[in-house]
Every structure is written in structure tokens, then in C-alpha cells.
Design an enzyme around this catalytic site. Structure first.
Site, PDB file in Angstrom:
ATOM      1  N   PRO A  72       5.289   4.797   2.083  1.00 47.13           N
ATOM      2  CA  PRO A  72       4.218   4.437   1.477  1.00 47.13           C
ATOM      3  C   PRO A  72       4.157   2.800   2.710  1.00 47.13           C
ATOM      4  O   PRO A  72       4.236   2.523   2.770  1.00 47.13           O
ATOM      5  CB  PRO A  72       3.656   3.705   0.318  1.00 47.13           C
ATOM      6  N   CYS A  73       2.786   2.458   3.243  1.00 51.14           N
ATOM      7  CA  CYS A  73       2.578   1.607   4.295  1.00 51.14           C
ATOM      8  C   CYS A  73       1.399   0.370   3.125  1.00 51.14           C
ATOM      9  O   CYS A  73       1.018  -0.496   3.942  1.00 51.14           O
ATOM     10  CB  CYS A  73       1.813   2.226   5.054  1.00 51.14           C
ATOM     11  N   GLN A  74       0.957   0.743   2.026  1.00 50.03           N
ATOM     12  CA  GLN A  74       0.114  -0.628   1.658  1.00 50.03           C
ATOM     13  C   GLN A  74       0.223  -1.927   1.266  1.00 50.03           C
ATOM     14  O   GLN A  74      -0.035  -2.925   1.724  1.00 50.03           O
ATOM     15  CB  GLN A  74      -0.185  -0.082  -0.255  1.00 50.03           C
ATOM     16  N   LEU A  76       2.770  -3.481   4.119  1.00 48.30           N
ATOM     17  CA  LEU A  76       3.069  -3.214   5.622  1.00 48.30           C
ATOM     18  C   LEU A  76       1.851  -3.337   6.127  1.00 48.30           C
ATOM     19  O   LEU A  76       1.831  -4.075   7.077  1.00 48.30           O
ATOM     20  CB  LEU A  76       3.573  -2.482   5.763  1.00 48.30           C
ATOM     21  N   ASN A 112       5.853   5.095  10.448  1.00 48.87           N
ATOM     22  CA  ASN A 112       4.733   3.702   9.353  1.00 48.87           C
ATOM     23  C   ASN A 112       3.786   3.391  10.332  1.00 48.87           C
ATOM     24  O   ASN A 112       3.728   3.639  11.830  1.00 48.87           O
ATOM     25  CB  ASN A 112       5.236   2.803   8.676  1.00 48.87           C
TER      26      ASN A 112
END
Length: 161
Positions: A72-74, A76, A112
Site C-alpha cells: 500500500p502506498c497511502q 508514501l 510503488n
């Protein structure tokens, strides 16, 4: 080439890896029901009995040559709180590393956001090095492969020493 996918989404990463490496996706770990339904349609023979990466282990997954995934990239993304890998969601990257250490694949591909690469690439490269992998980051924009937008992704490609 036997491929595993963590944080599988709808399978874009393994689709590309299968095509380029002439591999077969053996198992996919995805938490959400809708993406799991898409995965089941395109990979009917892949094992999806483990849905949460926190439950994935050497005991629950078959050995593979390559582990791939986009955690998950939230935490970043510049649009989020920018907590980095210490964030609740993006911190699942450490589960990715735990599984790599347990499973011992020859190859690893991590995907990502490029916009937040400073929040994840250096730390993951160091961790992979400690696990016996050499790695190189690669930025790819959607427009590089024919899409009508720029959305850049960063791929961390690693191989065991």
C-alpha cells in the site's frame, strides 16, 4: 519461473512478469474481495487461500522463484500524511520483507509510487541487501508504455547474491 504475488490487486504485475519471464503465478495474496474475484477469473489455478500478508508464511505458501508485489502506498504518496514506512498501511512493506526472508526467492520485484520513492526505496534496498539481495530501482512512467498520462511508478528489482 514460479511467481508469487503479494498485495496482488488485479494482477497487473504478475501478468507482465508471466509474459516477460514465461512464468506461472502459483499464489496470490490479496485482501479485498473485488480484486480477488478478478484474480480468480484470470488465474483460476493460483492459490489464494491466504488473503492477508500478515498470515502468509513459509508454512502457508508454496516455494517460488520470484516474489512480486506493490504494498500500500497511502503513507508514501504526497497526497497522504506522508508517514512513510512507519505508517500503518505502507508499513506492511515489512511483512513483504519477512516473507522474502522466510521464502528465499531468487528474484524480487517491488512496485510503488515514484512520487514517494525517497520514503521507501532506500530503506527497502538496505533491508534487501541485509537479506542477501542486490537491487536496482527503475522508474517507469505510464506514458513510457503508451498510456495517455504520466503517472510514474518505481520498480525495485532484486536478485539473490
Amino acid at each position: 519461473m514460479r511467481i508469487d504475488s503479494l498485495f496482488s490487486g488485479i494482477g497487473g504485475l504478475e501478468l507482465g512478469l508471466e509474459a516477460s519471464l514465461h512464468g506461472e503465478t502459483i499464489w496470490q495474496v490479496e485482501l479485498l474481495d473485488l480484486p480477488r474475484a478478478v484474480l480468480a477469473e484470470h488465474w483460476p489455478n493460483a492459490n489464494r487461500s491466504v488473503t492477508d500478508v500478515r498470515a502468509a508464511s513459509e508454512a502457508t505458501l508454496a516455494p517460488v522463484d520470484l516474489i512480486c508485489g506493490g504494498f500500500p502506498c497511502q503513507d508514501l504518496s504526497p497526497a497522504g500524511k506522508q508517514a512513510g514506512l512507519s505508517g500503518e498501511r505502507s508499513g506492511l512493506a515489512f511483512e513483504f520483507l519477512r516473507i522474502i526472508e522466510e521464502m528465499g526467492p531468487r528474484l524480487v520485484v517491488v512496485e510503488n509510487t515514484h512520487a514517494g520513492w525517497r520514503r521507501w526505496v532506500p530503506e527497502l534496498r538496505r533491508a534487501l541487501h541485509r537479506l542477501g539481495f542486490s537491487s536496482v530501482p527503475l522508474r517507469v512512467r505510464a506514458s513510457d508504455v503508451g498510456a495517455p498520462h504520466q503517472r510514474a511508478r518505481c520498480f525495485l528489482i532484486a536478485h539473490a547474491h
